[in-house]
Design a protein around this motif. Structure first.
Motif, PDB file in Angstrom:
ATOM      1  N   GLY A  97      76.966  35.238  46.482  1.00  0.00           N
ATOM      2  CA  GLY A  97      75.762  35.425  47.292  1.00  0.00           C
ATOM      3  C   GLY A  97      76.057  35.322  48.773  1.00  0.00           C
ATOM      4  O   GLY A  97      75.543  36.109  49.571  1.00  0.00           O
ATOM      5  N   ARG A  98      76.875  34.360  49.153  1.00  0.00           N
ATOM      6  CA  ARG A  98      77.212  34.197  50.577  1.00  0.00           C
ATOM      7  C   ARG A  98      77.990  35.392  51.097  1.00  0.00           C
ATOM      8  O   ARG A  98      77.693  35.909  52.182  1.00  0.00           O
ATOM      9  N   ILE A  99      78.960  35.843  50.323  1.00  0.00           N
ATOM     10  CA  ILE A  99      79.777  36.972  50.771  1.00  0.00           C
ATOM     11  C   ILE A  99      78.946  38.248  50.859  1.00  0.00           C
ATOM     12  O   ILE A  99      79.082  39.032  51.809  1.00  0.00           O
ATOM     13  N   MET A 100      78.047  38.467  49.894  1.00  0.00           N
ATOM     14  CA  MET A 100      77.182  39.648  49.948  1.00  0.00           C
ATOM     15  C   MET A 100      76.271  39.607  51.173  1.00  0.00           C
ATOM     16  O   MET A 100      76.082  40.619  51.861  1.00  0.00           O
ATOM     17  N   THR A 101      75.696  38.431  51.442  1.00  0.00           N
ATOM     18  CA  THR A 101      74.815  38.294  52.602  1.00  0.00           C
ATOM     19  C   THR A 101      75.578  38.548  53.898  1.00  0.00           C
ATOM     20  O   THR A 101      75.098  39.259  54.791  1.00  0.00           O
ATOM     21  N   GLU A 102      76.772  37.995  53.997  1.00  0.00           N
ATOM     22  CA  GLU A 102      77.599  38.214  55.188  1.00  0.00           C
ATOM     23  C   GLU A 102      77.939  39.693  55.347  1.00  0.00           C
ATOM     24  O   GLU A 102      77.912  40.233  56.452  1.00  0.00           O
ATOM     25  N   ARG A 103      78.245  40.340  54.222  1.00  0.00           N
ATOM     26  CA  ARG A 103      78.632  41.748  54.269  1.00  0.00           C
ATOM     27  C   ARG A 103      77.491  42.608  54.815  1.00  0.00           C
ATOM     28  O   ARG A 103      77.714  43.479  55.662  1.00  0.00           O
ATOM     29  N   TYR A 104      76.267  42.355  54.350  1.00  0.00           N
ATOM     30  CA  TYR A 104      75.142  43.160  54.817  1.00  0.00           C
ATOM     31  C   TYR A 104      74.765  42.830  56.255  1.00  0.00           C
ATOM     32  O   TYR A 104      74.322  43.699  57.007  1.00  0.00           O
ATOM     33  N   TYR A 105      74.956  41.586  56.650  1.00  0.00           N
ATOM     34  CA  TYR A 105      74.715  41.230  58.047  1.00  0.00           C
ATOM     35  C   TYR A 105      75.706  41.950  58.947  1.00  0.00           C
ATOM     36  O   TYR A 105      75.340  42.496  59.997  1.00  0.00           O
ATOM     37  N   ILE A 106      76.965  41.969  58.545  1.00  0.00           N
ATOM     38  CA  ILE A 106      77.997  42.646  59.331  1.00  0.00           C
ATOM     39  C   ILE A 106      77.716  44.142  59.407  1.00  0.00           C
ATOM     40  O   ILE A 106      77.817  44.762  60.476  1.00  0.00           O
ATOM     41  N   LEU A 107      77.341  44.751  58.275  1.00  0.00           N
ATOM     42  CA  LEU A 107      77.023  46.184  58.275  1.00  0.00           C
ATOM     43  C   LEU A 107      75.859  46.493  59.203  1.00  0.00           C
ATOM     44  O   LEU A 107      75.864  47.500  59.925  1.00  0.00           O
ATOM     45  N   SER A 108      74.841  45.632  59.184  1.00  0.00           N
ATOM     46  CA  SER A 108      73.691  45.829  60.054  1.00  0.00           C
ATOM     47  C   SER A 108      74.090  45.727  61.518  1.00  0.00           C
ATOM     48  O   SER A 108      73.656  46.533  62.364  1.00  0.00           O
ATOM     49  N   GLU A 109      74.930  44.738  61.837  1.00  0.00           N
ATOM     50  CA  GLU A 109      75.386  44.572  63.215  1.00  0.00           C
ATOM     51  C   GLU A 109      76.266  45.741  63.650  1.00  0.00           C
ATOM     52  O   GLU A 109      76.153  46.240  64.766  1.00  0.00           O
ATOM     53  N   GLU A 110      77.139  46.192  62.751  1.00  0.00           N
ATOM     54  CA  GLU A 110      78.001  47.339  63.052  1.00  0.00           C
ATOM     55  C   GLU A 110      77.158  48.580  63.346  1.00  0.00           C
ATOM     56  O   GLU A 110      77.466  49.338  64.266  1.00  0.00           O
ATOM     57  N   ARG A 111      76.103  48.781  62.549  1.00  0.00           N
ATOM     58  CA  ARG A 111      75.247  49.954  62.773  1.00  0.00           C
ATOM     59  C   ARG A 111      74.565  49.867  64.133  1.00  0.00           C
ATOM     60  O   ARG A 111      74.467  50.857  64.861  1.00  0.00           O
ATOM     61  N   SER A 112      74.091  48.689  64.503  1.00  0.00           N
ATOM     62  CA  SER A 112      73.440  48.515  65.802  1.00  0.00           C
ATOM     63  C   SER A 112      74.398  48.832  66.947  1.00  0.00           C
ATOM     64  O   SER A 112      74.056  49.555  67.891  1.00  0.00           O
TER      65      SER A 112
END
Length: 210
Positions: free
Chosen positions: A130-145
């Motif tokens: 769960g932690r790794i998945m949450t981090e992954r989506y946060y990183i993807l969101s930041e990368e997109r921004s």
């Protein structure tokens, strides 16, 4: 429509994060709901709360929202092997502000929010995943921004093609343009430019080949 509940692919993806004990695998296999959806089906509407997290076994999906003028903005494209989730709505269990749409017929495997919480409580591996998945989506969101603020239209388009090489066969030019924050006309010009460049490169390569 429910289909055969074969979770081998899902377990393989989760197991690539951390080895899964047999009881964890057995519970996932028992609780996972496997369904097929046709193109254009909507899995989530604004105002609804995301109750399930989806693993894409087959198919292609997108998440998008409408601005104040009614224009669509595609935030995610998701293909086989990825998770599709309305991040804010699912983890907060509050109403969503986006749509989740099936673009190509899809086989999806899903778990509920409550089931996920039980994995966190009962398995150390559940917390880690769960932690790794949450981090992954946060990183993807930041990368997109960052990507939208700093990259040129051509760079954005090429980066998308690297991630989804056949995307133009999977969805519309309008959806792609909305994801790249450009007009359809700008995208059409970019596609024509890259096509000409590729054709010229092929001609040059043919001339230099002995």
């Amino acid at each position: 429509m429910e289909t055969t509940n074969d979770t081998n692919y899902l377990l393989q993806v989760l197991g690539s994060i951390t080895p899964l004990p047999a009881p964890f695998q057995e519970r996932i296999t028992e609780q996972t709901l496997t369904e097929t959806f046709k193109a254009k089906e909507i899995l989530l509407h604004p105002g609804e709360t995301a109750r399930r997290i989806y693993f894409v076994k087959e198919g292609f999906l997108r998440a998008y929202f409408l601005d104040q003028n009614g224009h669509e903005h595609t935030t995610w494209f998701v293909s086989a092997g990825d998770l599709m989730i309305s991040v804010y709505s699912f983890f907060s269990q509050r109403p969503a502000e986006e749509y989740i749409e099936v673009l190509q017929e899809a086989t999806l495997q899903s778990l509920t929010w409550h089931q996920l919480q039980s994995y966190y409580a009962d398995f150390r591996e559940g917390n880690l995943i769960g932690r790794i998945m949450t981090e992954r989506y946060y990183i993807l969101s930041e990368e997109r921004s960052i990507f939208l603020r700093t990259q040129s239209p051509e760079q954005r388009y090429q980066a998308l093609l690297q991630r989804h090489p056949n995307i133009e066969q999977l969805t519309t030019i309008q959806n792609i343009a909305s994801h790249l924050s450009m007009t359809r006309e700008t995208l059409s010009r970019l596609r024509s430019k890259l096509l000409r460049s590729n054709q010229q490169s092929q001609k040059t390569s043919q001339k230099t080949t002995p």
